[in-house]
Design a protein around this motif. Structure first.
Motif, PDB file in Angstrom:
ATOM      1  N   PRO A 150     -23.491  19.615 -25.670  1.00 36.12           N
ATOM      2  CA  PRO A 150     -22.279  20.005 -24.755  1.00 36.12           C
ATOM      3  C   PRO A 150     -21.878  21.623 -24.908  1.00 36.12           C
ATOM      4  O   PRO A 150     -21.387  21.994 -23.878  1.00 36.12           O
ATOM      5  CB  PRO A 150     -21.364  18.926 -25.087  1.00 36.12           C
ATOM      6  N   LEU A 151     -22.050  22.011 -26.082  1.00 40.19           N
ATOM      7  CA  LEU A 151     -21.356  23.370 -26.408  1.00 40.19           C
ATOM      8  C   LEU A 151     -22.076  24.354 -25.647  1.00 40.19           C
ATOM      9  O   LEU A 151     -21.665  25.439 -25.217  1.00 40.19           O
ATOM     10  CB  LEU A 151     -21.473  23.380 -27.882  1.00 40.19           C
ATOM     11  N   HIS A 195      -5.976  18.002 -21.714  1.00 39.01           N
ATOM     12  CA  HIS A 195      -6.553  17.381 -20.564  1.00 39.01           C
ATOM     13  C   HIS A 195      -6.429  18.358 -19.285  1.00 39.01           C
ATOM     14  O   HIS A 195      -5.525  18.200 -18.560  1.00 39.01           O
ATOM     15  CB  HIS A 195      -5.769  15.968 -20.317  1.00 39.01           C
ATOM     16  N   ALA A 196      -7.212  19.643 -19.457  1.00 37.23           N
ATOM     17  CA  ALA A 196      -7.068  20.557 -18.468  1.00 37.23           C
ATOM     18  C   ALA A 196      -8.607  21.004 -18.242  1.00 37.23           C
ATOM     19  O   ALA A 196      -9.624  20.811 -19.238  1.00 37.23           O
ATOM     20  CB  ALA A 196      -6.375  21.724 -19.004  1.00 37.23           C
ATOM     21  N   SER A 197      -8.745  21.857 -17.189  1.00 36.95           N
ATOM     22  CA  SER A 197     -10.172  22.164 -17.101  1.00 36.95           C
ATOM     23  C   SER A 197     -10.363  23.326 -18.082  1.00 36.95           C
ATOM     24  O   SER A 197     -11.668  23.253 -18.681  1.00 36.95           O
ATOM     25  CB  SER A 197     -10.283  22.782 -15.418  1.00 36.95           C
ATOM     26  N   GLU A 198      -9.426  23.904 -18.275  1.00 34.97           N
ATOM     27  CA  GLU A 198      -9.644  24.760 -19.547  1.00 34.97           C
ATOM     28  C   GLU A 198      -8.678  24.612 -20.767  1.00 34.97           C
ATOM     29  O   GLU A 198      -7.634  25.291 -20.618  1.00 34.97           O
ATOM     30  CB  GLU A 198      -9.700  26.490 -19.211  1.00 34.97           C
ATOM     31  N   PRO A 199      -9.007  23.669 -21.467  1.00 37.43           N
ATOM     32  CA  PRO A 199      -7.714  23.486 -22.435  1.00 37.43           C
ATOM     33  C   PRO A 199      -7.357  24.307 -23.387  1.00 37.43           C
ATOM     34  O   PRO A 199      -8.276  25.201 -23.766  1.00 37.43           O
ATOM     35  CB  PRO A 199      -8.309  22.031 -23.158  1.00 37.43           C
ATOM     36  N   PHE A 200      -6.006  24.452 -23.773  1.00 35.33           N
ATOM     37  CA  PHE A 200      -5.705  25.571 -24.775  1.00 35.33           C
ATOM     38  C   PHE A 200      -5.571  24.991 -25.930  1.00 35.33           C
ATOM     39  O   PHE A 200      -5.129  25.633 -27.002  1.00 35.33           O
ATOM     40  CB  PHE A 200      -4.791  26.449 -24.222  1.00 35.33           C
ATOM     41  N   TYR A 201      -5.623  23.529 -26.302  1.00 39.27           N
ATOM     42  CA  TYR A 201      -5.326  23.058 -27.606  1.00 39.27           C
ATOM     43  C   TYR A 201      -6.581  23.469 -28.591  1.00 39.27           C
ATOM     44  O   TYR A 201      -7.680  23.458 -28.245  1.00 39.27           O
ATOM     45  CB  TYR A 201      -5.188  21.567 -27.380  1.00 39.27           C
ATOM     46  N   GLY A 203      -9.589  23.843 -30.698  1.00 36.00           N
ATOM     47  CA  GLY A 203     -10.725  23.033 -30.895  1.00 36.00           C
ATOM     48  C   GLY A 203     -11.159  22.172 -29.956  1.00 36.00           C
ATOM     49  O   GLY A 203     -12.446  21.584 -29.705  1.00 36.00           O
ATOM     50  N   VAL A 204     -10.227  21.924 -28.664  1.00 32.55           N
ATOM     51  CA  VAL A 204     -10.883  21.082 -27.693  1.00 32.55           C
ATOM     52  C   VAL A 204     -11.382  22.329 -26.517  1.00 32.55           C
ATOM     53  O   VAL A 204     -10.665  22.988 -26.175  1.00 32.55           O
ATOM     54  CB  VAL A 204      -9.521  20.419 -27.084  1.00 32.55           C
ATOM     55  N   ARG A 205     -12.533  21.873 -26.163  1.00 32.42           N
ATOM     56  CA  ARG A 205     -13.236  22.864 -25.716  1.00 32.42           C
ATOM     57  C   ARG A 205     -13.428  22.441 -23.993  1.00 32.42           C
ATOM     58  O   ARG A 205     -13.761  23.351 -23.087  1.00 32.42           O
ATOM     59  CB  ARG A 205     -14.528  23.337 -26.061  1.00 32.42           C
ATOM     60  N   TRP A 206     -13.291  21.253 -23.719  1.00 32.59           N
ATOM     61  CA  TRP A 206     -13.636  20.687 -22.356  1.00 32.59           C
ATOM     62  C   TRP A 206     -12.665  19.387 -22.023  1.00 32.59           C
ATOM     63  O   TRP A 206     -12.216  19.107 -23.458  1.00 32.59           O
ATOM     64  CB  TRP A 206     -14.905  20.367 -21.911  1.00 32.59           C
TER      65      TRP A 206
END
Ligand code: HEC
Length: 265
Positions: A150-151, A195-201, A203-206
């Motif tokens: 997935p990366l 939970h966003a199309s481009e998460p900003f947390y 380490g969360v990439r999708w």
């Protein structure tokens, strides 16, 4: 042996359709452990009893009992390592939380065979089949590739605009609820960093599991899962990393209930 392998892989595939990879792996571990226990209880021990009874009575035991028991104990021998892996697999999101978790499971079962075959041959003084190391490493590299795939893929999480979607009657009620504005603030504040199309947390990439909670349409259409994950249970946010208050969880429940005709608002 081949039939057992096919059954386990089908099971892995089936469980993966119903559950998250995490739960599917645990079930797979439990089923495998059950098969192993029953091999011992229903086949190996009873057959051994028959053989012992025959020997005691001075009869020559039928060789078939030993052979059947040997087959089942070989099954168990090959399943030993995978069963441990699956039972502990909750700790390995890289294995279970991928799009290919059932294929990874199928490869783990093969690794169980290739690793054990080396030791079995060695212990039986039938040489050291080094080729099994190559097979094991190849299987492991395949698992790593599937896990990391997935990366390198760019999934698109675009969704149709709100105007193109029709809301159900209940969703309209949820939108009109006096609680909705506060609910939206809670969700945007506590959930959408992941939970966003481009998460900003970090380490969360999708968006985890493809769940996006950024727009009105997304929030309204996923009201049910929002309330089950974060209102009725504390499953989300994970480990409450975004410091959701109990009051906010109650608000979600009140909001959801208010959308029913007889809802307590
Ligand atoms: C720190 C990042 C993070 C935050 C913040 C977060 N989530 Fe999640 N969420 C995740 C991850 C990771 C998963 C996937 C869990 C899994 O694979 O079992 C997930 C899964 C989900 C799912 C799908 C569950 C399922 O099993 O189908 C829902 C629904 C959800 N989250 C809702 C929320 C809501 C509502 C909030 C805010 C109150 C929230 N999440 C906050 C990371 C987050």
């Amino acid at each position: 042996m081949l039939a057992l392998y096919v059954i386990l892989v089908l099971l892995a595939y089936g469980l993966d359709q119903i559950f998250t990879g995490r739960a599917a792996f645990l079930h797979l571990g439990a089923v495998t452990a059950t098969i192993m226990s029953f091999n011992v209880l229903m086949i190996i021990i009873p057959n051994q009893r028959i053989v012992v009874a025959d020997l005691k009575a001075g009869r020559t035991p039928d060789a078939k009992y030993g052979k059947i028991a040997k087959v089942r104990s070989t099954h168990n021998n090959y399943l030993t390592l995978p069963v441990i892996f699956f039972m502990l697999s909750n700790h390995y999101p890289l294995a279970h939380s991928t799009d290919y978790s059932w294929i990874i499971a199928a490869l783990v079962f093969l690794m169980g065979v290739s690793i054990r075959h080396y030791f079995n041959s060695n212990h039986a003084r039938k040489g050291s089949p080094r080729w099994t190391w190559g097979v094991t490493i190849a299987l492991f590299l395949a698992i790593m590739a599937l896990s990391l795939a997935p990366l390198f893929s760019h999934k698109s999480y675009d969704e149709p605009a709100l105007s193109e979607l029709s809301l159900t009657e209940q969703q309209i009620k949820l939108a009109q609820s006096p609680h909705y504005e506060d609910v939206r603030d809670v969700v945007l504040g506590r959930c959408s960093m992941c939970h966003a199309s481009e998460p900003f947390y970090d380490g969360v990439r999708w968006p985890p599991k493809g769940v996006m909670l950024e727009t009105d349409s997304q929030i309204l259409r996923q009201a049910h899962v929002i309330v089950t994950q974060s209102g009725l249970s504390h499953a989300m946010p994970p480990a409450n990393v975004s410091y959701m208050e109990d009051e906010e969880r109650q608000l979600l429940i009140r909001w959801y209930n208010s959308s029913f005709a007889n809802g307590k608002s």
